[in-house]
Scaffold this motif. Structure first.
Motif, PDB file in Angstrom:
ATOM      1  N   THR A 168       0.860  -1.183   0.000  1.00  0.00           N
ATOM      2  CA  THR A 168       0.000   0.000   0.000  1.00  0.00           C
ATOM      3  C   THR A 168       0.895   1.231   0.000  1.00  0.00           C
ATOM      4  OG1 THR A 168      -0.178  -0.026   2.409  1.00  0.00           O
ATOM      5  CG2 THR A 168      -1.903  -1.146   1.180  1.00  0.00           C
ATOM      6  N   TYR A 169       0.499   2.207  -0.776  1.00  0.00           N
ATOM      7  CA  TYR A 169       1.322   3.391  -0.981  1.00  0.00           C
ATOM      8  C   TYR A 169       0.683   4.624  -0.356  1.00  0.00           C
ATOM      9  CZ  TYR A 169       4.218   0.610  -3.969  1.00  0.00           C
ATOM     10  OH  TYR A 169       5.073  -0.366  -4.428  1.00  0.00           O
ATOM     11  N   ILE A 170       1.536   5.532   0.065  1.00  0.00           N
ATOM     12  CA  ILE A 170       1.102   6.810   0.595  1.00  0.00           C
ATOM     13  C   ILE A 170       1.184   7.807  -0.547  1.00  0.00           C
ATOM     14  CG2 ILE A 170       1.641   8.646   2.241  1.00  0.00           C
ATOM     15  CD1 ILE A 170       2.810   6.370   4.028  1.00  0.00           C
ATOM     16  N   VAL A 171       0.169   8.632  -0.676  1.00  0.00           N
ATOM     17  CA  VAL A 171       0.104   9.622  -1.743  1.00  0.00           C
ATOM     18  C   VAL A 171      -0.074  10.992  -1.115  1.00  0.00           C
ATOM     19  CG1 VAL A 171      -1.134  10.375  -3.804  1.00  0.00           C
ATOM     20  CG2 VAL A 171      -0.994   7.931  -3.257  1.00  0.00           C
ATOM     21  N   HIS A 172       0.750  11.949  -1.531  1.00  0.00           N
ATOM     22  CA  HIS A 172       0.660  13.331  -1.061  1.00  0.00           C
ATOM     23  C   HIS A 172       0.698  14.251  -2.262  1.00  0.00           C
ATOM     24  CE1 HIS A 172       1.279  14.159   3.353  1.00  0.00           C
ATOM     25  NE2 HIS A 172       1.242  12.844   3.328  1.00  0.00           N
ATOM     26  N   SER A 173      -0.028  15.335  -2.171  1.00  0.00           N
ATOM     27  CA  SER A 173       0.029  16.373  -3.195  1.00  0.00           C
ATOM     28  C   SER A 173       1.414  17.016  -3.169  1.00  0.00           C
ATOM     29  CB  SER A 173      -1.029  17.429  -2.898  1.00  0.00           C
ATOM     30  OG  SER A 173      -0.781  18.609  -3.638  1.00  0.00           O
ATOM     31  N   THR A 174       1.855  17.521  -4.297  1.00  0.00           N
ATOM     32  CA  THR A 174       3.136  18.224  -4.345  1.00  0.00           C
ATOM     33  C   THR A 174       3.021  19.635  -3.782  1.00  0.00           C
ATOM     34  OG1 THR A 174       2.673  18.920  -6.619  1.00  0.00           O
ATOM     35  CG2 THR A 174       4.008  16.931  -6.328  1.00  0.00           C
ATOM     36  N   GLY A 175       1.825  20.037  -3.380  1.00  0.00           N
ATOM     37  CA  GLY A 175       1.596  21.395  -2.906  1.00  0.00           C
ATOM     38  C   GLY A 175       2.205  21.750  -1.571  1.00  0.00           C
ATOM     39  N   ASN A 176       2.558  20.762  -0.756  1.00  0.00           N
ATOM     40  CA  ASN A 176       3.121  21.044   0.564  1.00  0.00           C
ATOM     41  C   ASN A 176       4.311  20.125   0.834  1.00  0.00           C
ATOM     42  OD1 ASN A 176       3.667  21.643   3.232  1.00  0.00           O
ATOM     43  ND2 ASN A 176       1.532  21.607   3.878  1.00  0.00           N
TER      44      ASN A 176
END
Length: 94
Positions: A56-64
């Motif tokens: 399972t992968y963690i996904v974050h926006s590149t915005g922060n």
């Protein structure tokens, strides 16, 4: 990705940046590679899905990137504890 690398550096974590073909990869530690398509950062969170048997992968926006770096630093700390440097690499760093 350069901003994320800089934020990790502020936390004392070095990483190698690689890019090409529309993707960027940040190699941080054993089992910790962050990749980005420019819209989001993804990395393995250390868990396996009980349903699919896949990572399972963690996904974050590149915005922060600062918040993302803090989250990656948590995973890095866990991995440093469970996957220490080999003796050879430790000798090269001393």
């Amino acid at each position: 990705m350069r901003q994320l690398r800089a934020e990790l550096g502020r936390l004392g974590i070095t990483a190698d940046l690689h890019h090409g073909y529309g993707m960027a990869l940040l190699s941080v530690w054993v089992d910790l590679v962050v990749w980005s398509d420019g819209l989001r950062f993804l990395w393995w969170g250390g868990q396996i899905s009980q349903t699919t048997g896949r990572r399972t992968y963690i996904v974050h926006s590149t915005g922060n990137p600062a918040a993302t770096a803090r989250r990656i630093a948590q995973r890095y700390t866990d991995l440093r504890r469970t996957h220490p440097m080999s003796r050879l690499i430790e000798e090269l760093h001393s």
